[in-house]
Design a protein around this motif. Structure first.
Motif, mmCIF file in Angstrom:
data_model
loop_
_atom_site.group_PDB
_atom_site.id
_atom_site.type_symbol
_atom_site.label_atom_id
_atom_site.label_comp_id
_atom_site.label_asym_id
_atom_site.label_seq_id
_atom_site.Cartn_x
_atom_site.Cartn_y
_atom_site.Cartn_z
ATOM 1 N N ASP A 191 0.824 -1.203 0.000
ATOM 2 C CA ASP A 191 0.000 0.000 0.000
ATOM 3 C C ASP A 191 0.863 1.260 0.000
ATOM 4 O O ASP A 191 0.608 2.201 -0.754
ATOM 5 C CB ASP A 191 -0.933 0.001 1.214
ATOM 6 N N HIS A 192 1.883 1.280 0.818
ATOM 7 C CA HIS A 192 2.750 2.457 0.927
ATOM 8 C C HIS A 192 3.406 2.795 -0.407
ATOM 9 O O HIS A 192 3.595 3.964 -0.743
ATOM 10 C CB HIS A 192 3.819 2.213 1.994
ATOM 11 N N ASP A 193 3.752 1.774 -1.177
ATOM 12 C CA ASP A 193 4.482 1.975 -2.425
ATOM 13 C C ASP A 193 3.591 2.306 -3.620
ATOM 14 O O ASP A 193 4.097 2.585 -4.704
ATOM 15 C CB ASP A 193 5.329 0.735 -2.740
ATOM 16 N N LYS A 194 2.292 2.286 -3.452
ATOM 17 C CA LYS A 194 1.375 2.567 -4.560
ATOM 18 C C LYS A 194 1.208 4.071 -4.768
ATOM 19 O O LYS A 194 1.085 4.832 -3.813
ATOM 20 C CB LYS A 194 -0.010 1.959 -4.296
ATOM 21 N N ALA A 195 1.189 4.482 -6.022
ATOM 22 C CA ALA A 195 0.939 5.894 -6.333
ATOM 23 C C ALA A 195 -0.529 6.235 -6.085
ATOM 24 O O ALA A 195 -0.858 7.326 -5.633
ATOM 25 C CB ALA A 195 1.308 6.176 -7.788
ATOM 26 N N LEU A 196 -1.404 5.308 -6.393
ATOM 27 C CA LEU A 196 -2.840 5.507 -6.222
ATOM 28 C C LEU A 196 -3.292 4.622 -5.069
ATOM 29 O O LEU A 196 -3.207 3.400 -5.149
ATOM 30 C CB LEU A 196 -3.568 5.117 -7.514
ATOM 31 N N ARG A 197 -3.766 5.239 -3.990
ATOM 32 C CA ARG A 197 -4.061 4.468 -2.781
ATOM 33 C C ARG A 197 -5.520 4.517 -2.355
ATOM 34 O O ARG A 197 -5.887 3.903 -1.360
ATOM 35 C CB ARG A 197 -3.171 4.959 -1.643
ATOM 36 N N THR A 198 -6.359 5.241 -3.061
ATOM 37 C CA THR A 198 -7.771 5.314 -2.687
ATOM 38 C C THR A 198 -8.638 4.955 -3.887
ATOM 39 O O THR A 198 -8.413 5.437 -4.997
ATOM 40 C CB THR A 198 -8.151 6.719 -2.189
ATOM 41 N N SER A 199 -9.621 4.112 -3.664
ATOM 42 C CA SER A 199 -10.436 3.605 -4.769
ATOM 43 C C SER A 199 -11.236 4.702 -5.461
ATOM 44 O O SER A 199 -11.410 4.668 -6.680
ATOM 45 C CB SER A 199 -11.372 2.505 -4.277
ATOM 46 N N HIS A 200 -11.724 5.687 -4.714
ATOM 47 C CA HIS A 200 -12.553 6.714 -5.343
ATOM 48 C C HIS A 200 -11.757 7.631 -6.277
ATOM 49 O O HIS A 200 -12.335 8.344 -7.087
ATOM 50 C CB HIS A 200 -13.304 7.536 -4.288
ATOM 51 N N GLU A 201 -10.430 7.596 -6.206
ATOM 52 C CA GLU A 201 -9.598 8.375 -7.122
ATOM 53 C C GLU A 201 -9.083 7.534 -8.288
ATOM 54 O O GLU A 201 -8.410 8.051 -9.171
ATOM 55 C CB GLU A 201 -8.416 8.981 -6.363
ATOM 56 N N ASN A 202 -9.402 6.261 -8.313
ATOM 57 C CA ASN A 202 -8.937 5.359 -9.361
ATOM 58 C C ASN A 202 -9.687 5.664 -10.662
ATOM 59 O O ASN A 202 -10.911 5.567 -10.714
ATOM 60 C CB ASN A 202 -9.196 3.916 -8.922
ATOM 61 N N PRO A 203 -8.970 6.022 -11.736
ATOM 62 C CA PRO A 203 -9.634 6.356 -13.001
ATOM 63 C C PRO A 203 -10.499 5.216 -13.546
ATOM 64 O O PRO A 203 -11.549 5.464 -14.147
ATOM 65 C CB PRO A 203 -8.481 6.661 -13.955
ATOM 66 N N GLN A 204 -10.093 3.979 -13.337
ATOM 67 C CA GLN A 204 -10.895 2.854 -13.829
ATOM 68 C C GLN A 204 -12.203 2.722 -13.049
ATOM 69 O O GLN A 204 -13.249 2.411 -13.625
ATOM 70 C CB GLN A 204 -10.086 1.563 -13.757
ATOM 71 N N ILE A 205 -12.155 2.968 -11.758
ATOM 72 C CA ILE A 205 -13.382 2.927 -10.949
ATOM 73 C C ILE A 205 -14.294 4.085 -11.337
ATOM 74 O O ILE A 205 -15.513 3.924 -11.466
ATOM 75 C CB ILE A 205 -13.048 2.962 -9.440
ATOM 76 N N GLN A 206 -13.719 5.254 -11.547
ATOM 77 C CA GLN A 206 -14.515 6.407 -11.968
ATOM 78 C C GLN A 206 -15.201 6.128 -13.307
ATOM 79 O O GLN A 206 -16.379 6.445 -13.491
ATOM 80 C CB GLN A 206 -13.631 7.652 -12.053
ATOM 81 N N GLN A 207 -14.473 5.512 -14.229
ATOM 82 C CA GLN A 207 -15.053 5.159 -15.530
ATOM 83 C C GLN A 207 -16.167 4.127 -15.365
ATOM 84 O O GLN A 207 -17.217 4.230 -16.006
ATOM 85 C CB GLN A 207 -13.969 4.620 -16.462
ATOM 86 N N LEU A 208 -15.951 3.139 -14.518
ATOM 87 C CA LEU A 208 -16.967 2.121 -14.267
ATOM 88 C C LEU A 208 -18.264 2.759 -13.787
ATOM 89 O O LEU A 208 -19.351 2.419 -14.259
ATOM 90 C CB LEU A 208 -16.449 1.109 -13.236
ATOM 91 N N TYR A 209 -18.164 3.704 -12.862
ATOM 92 C CA TYR A 209 -19.367 4.384 -12.370
ATOM 93 C C TYR A 209 -19.995 5.254 -13.455
ATOM 94 O O TYR A 209 -21.213 5.263 -13.624
ATOM 95 C CB TYR A 209 -19.055 5.210 -11.118
ATOM 96 N N ARG A 210 -19.174 5.985 -14.195
ATOM 97 C CA ARG A 210 -19.700 6.854 -15.259
ATOM 98 C C ARG A 210 -20.441 6.058 -16.328
ATOM 99 O O ARG A 210 -21.521 6.428 -16.760
ATOM 100 C CB ARG A 210 -18.547 7.608 -15.938
ATOM 101 N N GLU A 211 -19.842 4.942 -16.756
ATOM 102 C CA GLU A 211 -20.359 4.220 -17.915
ATOM 103 C C GLU A 211 -21.315 3.077 -17.583
ATOM 104 O O GLU A 211 -22.029 2.608 -18.472
ATOM 105 C CB GLU A 211 -19.189 3.679 -18.738
ATOM 106 N N PHE A 212 -21.328 2.609 -16.337
ATOM 107 C CA PHE A 212 -22.140 1.433 -16.057
ATOM 108 C C PHE A 212 -22.942 1.517 -14.755
ATOM 109 O O PHE A 212 -24.143 1.294 -14.747
ATOM 110 C CB PHE A 212 -21.253 0.179 -16.044
ATOM 111 N N LEU A 213 -22.274 1.826 -13.656
ATOM 112 C CA LEU A 213 -22.935 1.742 -12.356
ATOM 113 C C LEU A 213 -23.776 2.960 -11.994
ATOM 114 O O LEU A 213 -24.687 2.864 -11.183
ATOM 115 C CB LEU A 213 -21.896 1.511 -11.249
ATOM 116 N N GLY A 214 -23.458 4.104 -12.568
ATOM 117 C CA GLY A 214 -24.175 5.317 -12.195
ATOM 118 C C GLY A 214 -23.614 5.894 -10.907
ATOM 119 O O GLY A 214 -22.412 5.871 -10.678
ATOM 120 N N GLU A 215 -24.475 6.391 -10.057
ATOM 121 C CA GLU A 215 -24.056 7.044 -8.816
ATOM 122 C C GLU A 215 -23.485 6.057 -7.802
ATOM 123 O O GLU A 215 -24.029 4.964 -7.640
ATOM 124 C CB GLU A 215 -25.251 7.753 -8.173
#
Length: 101
Positions: free
Chosen positions: A54-78
């Motif tokens: 976890d410490h070595d990851k550049a991206l450490r929070t799921s809500h900032e993950n571009p792939q998760i953001q895309q998943l919500y935008r294109e499929f899951l909604g809010e």
């Protein structure tokens, strides 16, 4: 103290009770054959490895993950919407982890 003194009101208090915390929970990898899943040394090693990863990851929070953001935008909604709740949430089922006995 605030709860006991009625200075703070809660609707729900969740108690996390996995031995050793989440790294000792039922969703963790099984130990090698003959190993004990709740071995304190194994839990410490697993915790150290997880914190290092976890410490070595550049991206450490799921809500900032571009792939998760895309998943919500294109499929899951809010987030916490009907579709995401239906597909991503689960219900608790008590199970005894393998390697405990």
């Amino acid at each position: 103290d605030r709860l006991l003194n009625k200075k703070k009101e809660y609707h729900l208090i969740e108690v996390m009770a996995c031995p050793g915390g989440c790294v000792g929970g039922g969703g963790q990898p099984y130990p090698p054959a003959g190993g004990y899943v709740l071995d304190p040394a194994l839990i410490r090693l697993r915790a150290k490895a997880l914190y290092t990863i976890d410490h070595d990851k550049a991206l450490r929070t799921s809500h900032e993950n571009p792939q998760i953001q895309q998943l919500y935008r294109e499929f899951l909604g809010e987030p916490n919407g009907h579709k995401s709740h239906e597909l991503l949430h689960t219900a608790y089922t008590a199970r005894e982890p393998r390697g405990v006995r």
